[in-house]
Scaffold this motif. Structure first.
Motif, PDB file in Angstrom:
ATOM      1  N   ASN A 261       5.069   2.823 -16.264  1.00  0.00           N
ATOM      2  CA  ASN A 261       4.013   3.529 -16.988  1.00  0.00           C
ATOM      3  C   ASN A 261       4.174   5.034 -16.877  1.00  0.00           C
ATOM      4  OD1 ASN A 261       1.528   1.747 -18.059  1.00  0.00           O
ATOM      5  ND2 ASN A 261       2.494   0.698 -16.344  1.00  0.00           N
ATOM      6  N   VAL A 262       4.631   5.512 -15.715  1.00  0.00           N
ATOM      7  CA  VAL A 262       4.811   6.958 -15.550  1.00  0.00           C
ATOM      8  C   VAL A 262       5.914   7.467 -16.463  1.00  0.00           C
ATOM      9  CG1 VAL A 262       5.531   8.754 -13.940  1.00  0.00           C
ATOM     10  CG2 VAL A 262       3.882   7.024 -13.213  1.00  0.00           C
TER      11      VAL A 262
ATOM     12  N   TRP B 174     -22.048  -6.190 -21.509  1.00  0.00           N
ATOM     13  CA  TRP B 174     -22.669  -4.871 -21.387  1.00  0.00           C
ATOM     14  C   TRP B 174     -22.541  -4.330 -19.973  1.00  0.00           C
ATOM     15  CZ3 TRP B 174     -24.109  -0.735 -23.759  1.00  0.00           C
ATOM     16  CH2 TRP B 174     -25.012   0.143 -23.164  1.00  0.00           C
ATOM     17  N   GLN B 175     -22.712  -5.191 -18.956  1.00  0.00           N
ATOM     18  CA  GLN B 175     -22.543  -4.751 -17.573  1.00  0.00           C
ATOM     19  C   GLN B 175     -21.098  -4.368 -17.282  1.00  0.00           C
ATOM     20  OE1 GLN B 175     -24.146  -8.221 -15.633  1.00  0.00           O
ATOM     21  NE2 GLN B 175     -26.143  -7.260 -15.277  1.00  0.00           N
ATOM     22  N   LYS B 176     -20.129  -5.090 -17.884  1.00  0.00           N
ATOM     23  CA  LYS B 176     -18.730  -4.726 -17.705  1.00  0.00           C
ATOM     24  C   LYS B 176     -18.430  -3.357 -18.314  1.00  0.00           C
ATOM     25  CE  LYS B 176     -16.855  -9.425 -17.495  1.00  0.00           C
ATOM     26  NZ  LYS B 176     -15.924 -10.401 -18.074  1.00  0.00           N
ATOM     27  N   MET B 177     -18.982  -3.097 -19.473  1.00  0.00           N
ATOM     28  CA  MET B 177     -18.771  -1.806 -20.096  1.00  0.00           C
ATOM     29  C   MET B 177     -19.400  -0.689 -19.258  1.00  0.00           C
ATOM     30  SD  MET B 177     -16.904  -2.168 -22.724  1.00  0.00           S
ATOM     31  CE  MET B 177     -17.142  -0.529 -23.383  1.00  0.00           C
ATOM     32  N   ARG B 178     -20.557  -0.959 -18.691  1.00  0.00           N
ATOM     33  CA  ARG B 178     -21.203   0.058 -17.863  1.00  0.00           C
ATOM     34  C   ARG B 178     -20.388   0.344 -16.605  1.00  0.00           C
ATOM     35  NH1 ARG B 178     -27.158  -1.271 -15.919  1.00  0.00           N
ATOM     36  NH2 ARG B 178     -25.948  -2.809 -14.767  1.00  0.00           N
ATOM     37  N   LEU B 179     -19.836  -0.716 -15.996  1.00  0.00           N
ATOM     38  CA  LEU B 179     -18.972  -0.519 -14.834  1.00  0.00           C
ATOM     39  C   LEU B 179     -17.705   0.236 -15.208  1.00  0.00           C
ATOM     40  CD1 LEU B 179     -19.296  -4.028 -13.108  1.00  0.00           C
ATOM     41  CD2 LEU B 179     -20.305  -1.882 -12.341  1.00  0.00           C
ATOM     42  N   TYR B 180     -17.199  -0.040 -16.388  1.00  0.00           N
ATOM     43  CA  TYR B 180     -15.988   0.633 -16.841  1.00  0.00           C
ATOM     44  C   TYR B 180     -16.239   2.126 -17.051  1.00  0.00           C
ATOM     45  CZ  TYR B 180     -12.242   2.030 -20.040  1.00  0.00           C
ATOM     46  OH  TYR B 180     -11.210   2.690 -20.641  1.00  0.00           O
ATOM     47  N   ILE B 181     -17.373   2.472 -17.607  1.00  0.00           N
ATOM     48  CA  ILE B 181     -17.687   3.867 -17.914  1.00  0.00           C
ATOM     49  C   ILE B 181     -17.918   4.658 -16.623  1.00  0.00           C
ATOM     50  CG2 ILE B 181     -19.397   5.381 -19.008  1.00  0.00           C
ATOM     51  CD1 ILE B 181     -17.515   4.127 -20.939  1.00  0.00           C
ATOM     52  N   GLN B 182     -18.294   4.009 -15.531  1.00  0.00           N
ATOM     53  CA  GLN B 182     -18.616   4.725 -14.301  1.00  0.00           C
ATOM     54  C   GLN B 182     -17.411   5.435 -13.709  1.00  0.00           C
ATOM     55  OE1 GLN B 182     -20.427   1.887 -11.658  1.00  0.00           O
ATOM     56  NE2 GLN B 182     -22.376   1.877 -12.757  1.00  0.00           N
ATOM     57  N   ASP B 183     -16.202   4.958 -13.999  1.00  0.00           N
ATOM     58  CA  ASP B 183     -15.006   5.599 -13.469  1.00  0.00           C
ATOM     59  C   ASP B 183     -14.720   6.877 -14.254  1.00  0.00           C
ATOM     60  OD1 ASP B 183     -11.750   5.802 -13.538  1.00  0.00           O
ATOM     61  OD2 ASP B 183     -12.498   5.049 -11.618  1.00  0.00           O
ATOM     62  N   ILE B 184     -14.470   7.967 -13.556  1.00  0.00           N
ATOM     63  CA  ILE B 184     -14.289   9.259 -14.210  1.00  0.00           C
ATOM     64  C   ILE B 184     -13.020   9.298 -15.044  1.00  0.00           C
ATOM     65  CG2 ILE B 184     -13.118  10.205 -12.175  1.00  0.00           C
ATOM     66  CD1 ILE B 184     -14.373  12.915 -12.908  1.00  0.00           C
ATOM     67  N   TRP B 185     -11.971   8.581 -14.605  1.00  0.00           N
ATOM     68  CA  TRP B 185     -10.724   8.595 -15.377  1.00  0.00           C
ATOM     69  C   TRP B 185     -10.832   7.718 -16.623  1.00  0.00           C
ATOM     70  CZ3 TRP B 185      -7.914  12.510 -14.452  1.00  0.00           C
ATOM     71  CH2 TRP B 185      -7.848  13.044 -13.168  1.00  0.00           C
TER      72      TRP B 185
ATOM     73  N   HIS C  75      -4.359  11.805 -12.213  1.00  0.00           N
ATOM     74  CA  HIS C  75      -4.712  10.493 -11.691  1.00  0.00           C
ATOM     75  C   HIS C  75      -3.461   9.674 -11.362  1.00  0.00           C
ATOM     76  CE1 HIS C  75      -6.791   6.780 -10.993  1.00  0.00           C
ATOM     77  NE2 HIS C  75      -6.256   6.200 -12.054  1.00  0.00           N
ATOM     78  N   ILE C  76      -2.441   9.832 -12.159  1.00  0.00           N
ATOM     79  CA  ILE C  76      -1.222   9.056 -11.922  1.00  0.00           C
ATOM     80  C   ILE C  76      -0.559   9.473 -10.619  1.00  0.00           C
ATOM     81  CG2 ILE C  76       1.100   8.604 -12.811  1.00  0.00           C
ATOM     82  CD1 ILE C  76      -0.030   8.779 -15.621  1.00  0.00           C
TER      83      ILE C  76
ATOM     84  N   GLY D  91      -1.694  13.346  -3.218  1.00  0.00           N
ATOM     85  CA  GLY D  91      -3.007  12.700  -3.294  1.00  0.00           C
ATOM     86  C   GLY D  91      -4.105  13.457  -2.583  1.00  0.00           C
ATOM     87  N   PRO D  92      -3.943  13.804  -1.283  1.00  0.00           N
ATOM     88  CA  PRO D  92      -5.013  14.570  -0.610  1.00  0.00           C
ATOM     89  C   PRO D  92      -5.263  15.918  -1.248  1.00  0.00           C
ATOM     90  CG  PRO D  92      -3.531  13.565   1.003  1.00  0.00           C
ATOM     91  CD  PRO D  92      -2.907  13.371  -0.340  1.00  0.00           C
ATOM     92  N   LYS D  93      -4.202  16.579  -1.737  1.00  0.00           N
ATOM     93  CA  LYS D  93      -4.406  17.885  -2.370  1.00  0.00           C
ATOM     94  C   LYS D  93      -5.188  17.754  -3.668  1.00  0.00           C
ATOM     95  CE  LYS D  93      -1.941  19.850   0.815  1.00  0.00           C
ATOM     96  NZ  LYS D  93      -1.664  18.622   1.591  1.00  0.00           N
TER      97      LYS D  93
END
Length: 1262
Positions: A843-844, A902-913, A957-958, A966-968
């Protein structure tokens, strides 16, 4: 009484108590005072005083007459010669100059019913209900107390009252015992912590006519507060003591006389003794009342006799004074006298003549001035007949440290006499539980001498649970209480019904209960409560509630747990309730309403997981010690601790009180630390078995796993453990070695035949027959090692691997397992392409190609219509289309199977990426549409350029998977938040300077684009050093020739002229602006960055490891092919899921279900590791400096106590030697006298005394 009950209804609880403090106008209507209404002349005052103690002027002219006709009254009596009027002294009392909180006071008649007074004290004054009442009698007046009596009151009584939550009743005046006890309470509250100050409640019960300066308290409307002036003196006085919380001033109409309060005080003690202990009266015993006698006069015998007749126990301090010493002497002497059956103390015919003679002699010696001697004799003999209710405490020989044990023994003796159907051990246990004295219970009741049964401990166990006494819960479970028999579903519901109404979980449960009751009222209007009828308080529900439909049930508990734990686990308690996990909320509510209207057979069933249920019950109430104990007793320690952490962190988000919120967060962190520590012990014992522990599906916690629960609880410390990271690393690399270089993966990715060479090392696989044998027949031990329930290869299976594994398992009983073996070519191909790391690098690489193609099109090949779009653009559009398909697949596979779309979509939207991906796709769609038309081509190209930036930001994110980057990246994300705060302050200052600068330089400029540039853009560039002095300093740089002051021309686009008269002010503002922005705000931003960096750097690695898990799960669930070739995988999945109906195993990541013996072995092994951890922690605590100091202090106290006993033995030995010497001298004298007389002729010479080397020779004495 009705008005009192009404007051209780309006004043119940904390808010009601505050309201009723100032609204006590009902008190004079119920509570009365007494006023002398008949002047009975006192012969010793020459007619100036009445026998009530008042002067003649205090009595009205009518009252001085004789109300009894011709008869002449010679003796004043309160009941006959006084009248009742509404009380005029009540409210709050402020001691002037004392600097203490207000005390409550009340003037009341001696005939006032005690139940009214007790309800007033607890419901309106806010005094906590007592677990014990100690009424201290005697020691009044100016009598000096002995030092050891003061020590008993200070170190013994007050400390015992603090540990038991007791009320102490005394006279409440600054004299004798009352003053000494008040000082002891004051010293205790000064030294004690703020949490324990309210446990010692001192109540003064004094005669109204004896109180000094009592007129300061009189106010018919009540005093809030009444200022009471007390003269500070070291001498005793009859003023009220400012160390008491409440005063009951008993009025019988007399003035300056003692004894008016005795009758009321005895009735109050008797009434309290019939109330129940515990929170909301939930205890299993009545409030114990103990009277304590210190010294006392002759009138005290009547008080003792009256209380003993009501079966009130007494504790008498021997050696404290006349009355106490008299009773002790009579008990010893009368008990030692030989008695016939007819003269026993319990005989109805009364005492013998000899006993009366002995009692009369003692009373005449102790009270020689008493006239009515026979009355005192009768009272003393009556006291002796109830001697089993009297306990003697010898303060000269017994220490004050054991005083609480003496109190317990005294009450147990009384309970033994009163309760004929219960054993003395049970009553003593109930008292110990009520006082929360587990040390007494261990030393006296659970020392191995008593065999406790389950029936004996059941009620006490309920008291300990409801009243938060974890030490007793631990003690009961260790001594015969079977939790499986104890905790039924009915009892579990009763525990939830007894929650405090001030707790957060009570409000949550009540909300769910109201929903069920609302639906039930719609289903059956005839049986529903009327509108406006308040719901029955759950606190009032008992185990056998006659209306279970209105009480809390396990369904409400299950719904609250679902709100707290989310979709991590399946709903709790649905099995006993007969509900299906997929049932909708409305349908489940209807089923529960019907179930509770019937017999509800589930209530009598045992709770399937009693320790886990009690653990949840304790966690929801934020009871730390109770929850820790239940966690220790429950199985699946790691998952239980993570679940407790998750629930507490969710509750802390809902809690509004700061103190409770902090306590919840602290306990949540404590549970996370416990999970981390137990997992560390497991990892040290067996790594492979620990991997199984992480992904094991728990039947107790609704099918959740440790990894899922840790993710939901955001347990970053747990994820940072090497064991978790080791498992994630091995899952990340699949069947390849973790030491494989990245360039080998990239090379093999572009040249797939290299898979079959030795370029990449793969883990050696066991033969299939050995694998099946290990999977199905392995018997692992419990002593650690590398044996595991399942191998790592089983854990690392992918979607297709799981399907083939199931087929392999189904066909394992076939002719030969080797027939199921895959060819080497296919097997090695799957091992490489189905590893998450391969999917990630694929994917990268493809994402970089995507960005290069996107950049090439924007820079070179983005042609206007109708020439465009070109072939390269169509390839880009198809590529983005595959990305959209992948996002749809991810949104559909978010969460568990029990949640809706609808709950799956809401959980999906919660991730910032995911939000970033949606933004990029929407911008690309907008740019694509606008790009197709010539009139919107430029706008579409601009949108595409912005969209390219969003797609490029996705690389952050990748690369978060990298250990160095990652920490930086996390630190950068934290700093971005600081930038927003900086921009807020900068925007305020920038706007202030920009507007002022624009207005000072130009008189008029209506062009919006130029206003925006000069107000915001130009001041912003000043920060970076771009200061155009030719525009700002009009005096040094004259205006351009083409500028104008004409407003019409300016509106048409001409440049306005700058003002020269305000140039000095413009330069001044510029200097101030640059000073604030470049010096103050920029350095503030640097300081914020430094603080954020140092703060996050310490835990940056921990945060990165937590986010790494999310990224690993994402690529573990992705198809092996990368966009745009991922469309092939999508078609393959669509055929498999929708056409072939093959279920997916990737909807729940890293889940393994273990049952039967293997699950039992894993649980046992985990419990062993937990016990090892607790043992090490206990050992570490025992060797800590604090514990060593405690043990040293205990040993020193023991040595001092032994030294005191040795001194006492030495004194007794000296007395014995003196007596022996005297006896020896007497015998020697008798022998000499007999030898010189002629009465006896000695048959032989007298014996000679032998000399002893161990003793000095005694000299002969005559």
């Amino acid at each position: 009484m009705k008005e009192v009950e009404k007051g209780n209804d309006t004043g119940g609880g904390k808010d009601g108590t505050r309201k009723s403090v100032k609204d006590q106008s009902w008190i004079p209507k119920i509570i009365k005072k007494r006023v002398c209404s008949a002047f009975v002349e006192d012969s010793f005052s020459n007619g100036a005083l009445c026998q009530c103690g008042g002067v003649r002027e205090m009595h009205s002219s009518i009252a001085t007459g004789d109300y009894f006709g011709a008869a002449i009254v010679s003796q004043w009596d309160s009941a006959q010669h006084s009248s009742e009027y509404p009380t005029d002294a009540f409210g709050e009392l402020e001691f002037a100059g004392a600097g203490r909180r207000h005390s409550h006071f009340l003037r009341l008649s001696c005939d006032t019913p005690p139940q009214i007074v007790y309800q007033l004290m607890t419901a309106h004054w806010g005094l906590p209900s007592p677990n014990l009442v100690v009424s201290v009698e005697g020691g009044e007046g100016r009598e000096a107390l002995k030092p050891w009596v003061r020590e008993v009151l200070r170190q013994g009584l007050v400390r015992a009252a603090q540990s038991t939550g007791a009320w102490i009743l005394t006279g409440g005046l600054r004299e004798g015992v009352g003053r000494c006890l008040g000082e002891a309470v004051r010293d205790h509250q000064t030294a004690a912590s703020s949490l324990s100050q309210n446990k010692v409640i001192a109540v003064g019960v004094a005669p109204w006519g004896l109180v000094h300066n009592r007129q300061q308290l009189v106010n018919a409307q009540g005093s809030f507060p009444a200022r009471y002036y007390v003269q500070n003196t070291s001498r005793d006085s009859r003023c009220l003591d400012n160390n008491y919380q409440a005063f009951l001033l008993v009025d019988d109409g007399s003035v300056g006389r003692r004894g008016a309060e005795m009758h009321f005080r005895a009735n109050l003690e008797d009434y309290i003794s019939h109330q129940r202990t515990g929170i909301w009266g939930s205890g299993s015993i009545e409030i114990p009342v103990l009277c304590m006698l210190i010294s006392g006069e002759a009138s005290m015998l009547e008080r003792v006799d009256r209380s003993l007749r009501k079966a009130t126990p007494w504790l008498v301090l021997k050696g404290s004074g006349p009355a106490a010493d008299l009773i002790c002497e009579l008990l010893v002497e009368l008990s030692s006298m030989p008695q016939s059956p007819a003269s026993s103390p319990a005989d109805e015919e009364g005492p013998s003549v000899e006993q009366r003679v002995r009692v009369r002699e003692h009373i005449r010696r102790v009270f020689p001035s008493e006239a009515d001697l026979e009355k005192l004799v009768d009272q003393a003999l009556s006291i002796f007949q109830n001697s089993d209710l009297i306990t003697v405490f010898n303060g000269g020989q017994e220490g004050a440290d054991d005083f609480d044990t003496v109190l317990l023994k005294s009450l147990v003796r009384a309970s033994k006499r009163l309760s004929s159907d219960a054993s003395v051990n049970i009553e003593e246990l109930k008292l110990a539980v009520a006082w929360n004295r587990v040390d007494i219970a261990k030393s006296e009741l659970f020392n191995g001498d008593i065999q406790w049964r389950y029936e004996d401990l059941e009620d006490s166990m309920t008291d300990a649970l409801v009243n938060d006494k974890p030490e007793f819960v631990r003690l009961f479970t260790e001594n015969g209480l079977n939790i499986l028999d104890y905790l039924t579903n009915r009892r579990l519901e009763s525990l939830y019904n007894r929650l405090s109404d001030s707790s957060l979980v009570y409000a949550l449960l009540q909300r769910k209960l109201n929903e069920r009751q609302g639906l039930a009222s719609n289903m059956a209007p005839s049986s529903a409560p009327e509108d406006g009828t308040p719901l029955k308080s759950p606190i009032s529900h008992s185990i056998d509630d006659p209306d279970p439909a209105r009480a809390l049930s396990l369904y409400e508990v299950s719904r609250v747990l679902w709100d707290l734990l989310g979709d991590v686990c399946q709903p709790f308690y649905f099995g006993p309730l007969g509900l299906d996990h997929g049932t909708s909320t409305r349908k489940a509510l209807k089923q529960m309403a019907k179930l509770l209207l019937g017999e509800s057979p589930y209530k009598e069933q045992r709770c399937l997981s009693p320790w886990a249920s009690l653990f949840i019950w304790a966690v929801l109430q934020n009871r730390s010690e109770m929850a820790i104990f239940f966690w220790q007793m429950a199985g699946e320690s790691v998952l239980s601790a993570l679940s407790g952490c998750k629930m507490l962190r969710e509750l802390s988000k809902m809690e509004t009180e700061t103190e409770s919120k902090l306590a919840m967060k602290e306990l949540a962190q404590r549970f996370e630390n416990l999970a981390h520590d137990v997992f560390s012990e497991c990892y040290k014992s067996s790594e492979s078995r620990t991997y199984t522990l992480l992904i094991r599906k728990s039947p107790v916690w609704g099918g959740a796993t440790c990894l899922q629960m840790a993710t939901a609880a955001e347990a970053r410390l747990f994820f940072s453990h090497d064991g978790v990271q080791s498992l994630l690393t091995q899952i990340w690399w699949g069947d390849m070695e973790g030491s494989t270089e990245v360039w080998k993966l990239v090379l093999t990715f572009f040249c797939p035949p290299l898979i079959y060479t030795n370029l990449i090392d793969f883990r050696e696989e066991e033969a299939d027959d050995q694998k099946i044998e290990e999977v199905f027949q392995r018997r692992d031990s419990l002593d650690g090692g590398d044996a595991t329930v399942y191998s790592l290869a089983d854990i690392l299976h992918t979607n297709e691997d799981a399907e083939e594994y199931n087929a392999l398992r189904d066909n394992s009983k076939g002719p030969s397992p080797s027939s199921q073996k895959l060819p080497f070519v296919f097997q090695r191909w799957r091992q490489f392409w189905f590893a998450p790391v391969t999917s990630f690098f694929g994917n990268v690489l493809m994402y970089f190609l995507f960005l290069l193609l996107f950049a090439y099109i924007l820079l070179v090949d983005f042609k206007k219509p109708p020439k465009g779009p070109t072939t390269a653009e169509f390839v880009l559009y198809f590529w983005v289309f595959t990305l959209v398909c992948e996002e749809i697949r991810q949104s559909m596979y978010t969460g568990t199977t029990t949640v809706t779309v609808w709950q799956k979509m809401r959980l999906y939207i919660q991730d910032i990426w995911n939000k970033c991906d949606l933004t990029a796709i929407l911008l690309f769609s907008l740019g694509l549409v606008c790009r197709m038309f010539l009139w919107s081509y430029k706008f579409g190209r601009a949108v595409m350029c912005l969209d390219y930036m969003v797609f490029t930001m996705r690389l952050i994110h990748i690369f978060a998977i990298n250990k160095q980057l990652g920490p930086k990246i996390i630190i950068v994300g934290k700093m971005v938040k600081d930038v927003f705060f900086f921009l807020f302050f900068l925007g305020i200052w920038l706007m202030a300077y920009g507007v002022a600068n624009q207005a000072l330089i130009y008189n008029f400029d209506s062009r919006p684009e130029w206003i925006f540039r000069r107000v915001f853009y130009r001041p912003y560039l000043h920060i970076y050093g771009q200061v155009p002095l030719n525009e700002l300093d009009a005096e040094k740089h004259p205006n351009e020739p083409d500028c104008t002051e004409n407003e019409t021309l300016i509106e048409n686009g001409f440049e306005p002229c700058r003002q020269t008269n305000t140039s000095w002010l413009v330069l001044t503002l510029l200097s101030i602006y640059l000073l604030v922005t470049n010096i103050l705000l920029v350095n503030l931003l640097i300081a914020m960055f430094s603080y954020t960096f140092s703060k996050v750097q310490e835990r940056g690695d921990t945060h990165w490891k937590f986010q790494r898990y999310k990224l690993l799960v994402e690529y573990h669930s992705r198809p092996c092919l990368a966009p745009p070739f991922i469309i092939i995988s999508h078609i393959h999945l669509f055929i498999k899921r929708k056409i072939r109906r093959v279920p997916s195993v990737k909807m729940s990541h890293f889940v393994m279900e273990i049952r039967g013996r293997k699950a039992s072995q894993l649980n046992t092994w985990e419990s062993i590791q937990k016990e090892n951890l607790l043992s090490m922690q206990s050992k570490r605590q025992r060797h800590s400096d604090t514990e060593r100091l405690k043990r040293t202090s205990s040993k020193v106290d023991s040595v001092l106590k032994q030294m005191a006993e040795i001194r006492d033995h030495d004194r007794r030995l000296r007395m014995l030697e003196s007596e022996l010497e005297y006896c020896s001298n007497v015998l020697s004298w008798m022998a000499d006298s007999l030898s010189q007389s002629n009465l006896i002729k000695p048959p032989r010479p007298p014996p000679t005394r032998r000399d002893s080397t161990f003793s000095s020779p005694a000299s002969p004495s005559s």
